[in-house]
Scaffold this motif. Structure first.
Motif: not given
Length: 87
Positions: A28-32, A44-49, A61-67, A73-79
């Motif tokens: 999951c990712r949000v950028s704004t 995160m809740e949607f995909y977990t359920e 797991a659910v991996y995520y980034d907020t930027a 390399n700017h997305r540690p959750g994706y990595q």
């Protein structure tokens, strides 16, 4: 070639893919901060359920980034997701 055939017995019984429990993760990712964009918590809740409802999937797991970032390399959750994959 001698023409002899050697049979190698199978050690364990293989199950068809549709009855094996597959390992599943979500990203999951949000950028704004725009309100029309789903919040990270909702994603995160949607995909977990969603993953946990499927009896043939095992939630990893659910991996995520907020930027924002176009490069991985700017997305540690994706990595982390990519690093956790087993080939």
């Amino acid at each position: 070639m001698s023409g002899n055939v050697i049979e190698i017995p199978q050690n364990k019984r293989l199950a068809p893919i549709w009855i094996q429990q597959l390992r599943v993760a979500a990203y999951c990712r949000v950028s704004t901060d725009h309100e029309e964009q789903n919040s990270l918590k909702n994603q995160m809740e949607f995909y977990t359920e969603y993953i946990q409802r499927n009896p043939y999937w095992r939630f990893v797991a659910v991996y995520y980034d907020t930027a924002s970032g176009l490069r991985k390399n700017h997305r540690p959750g994706y990595q982390q997701l990519l690093d956790s994959m087993i080939y």
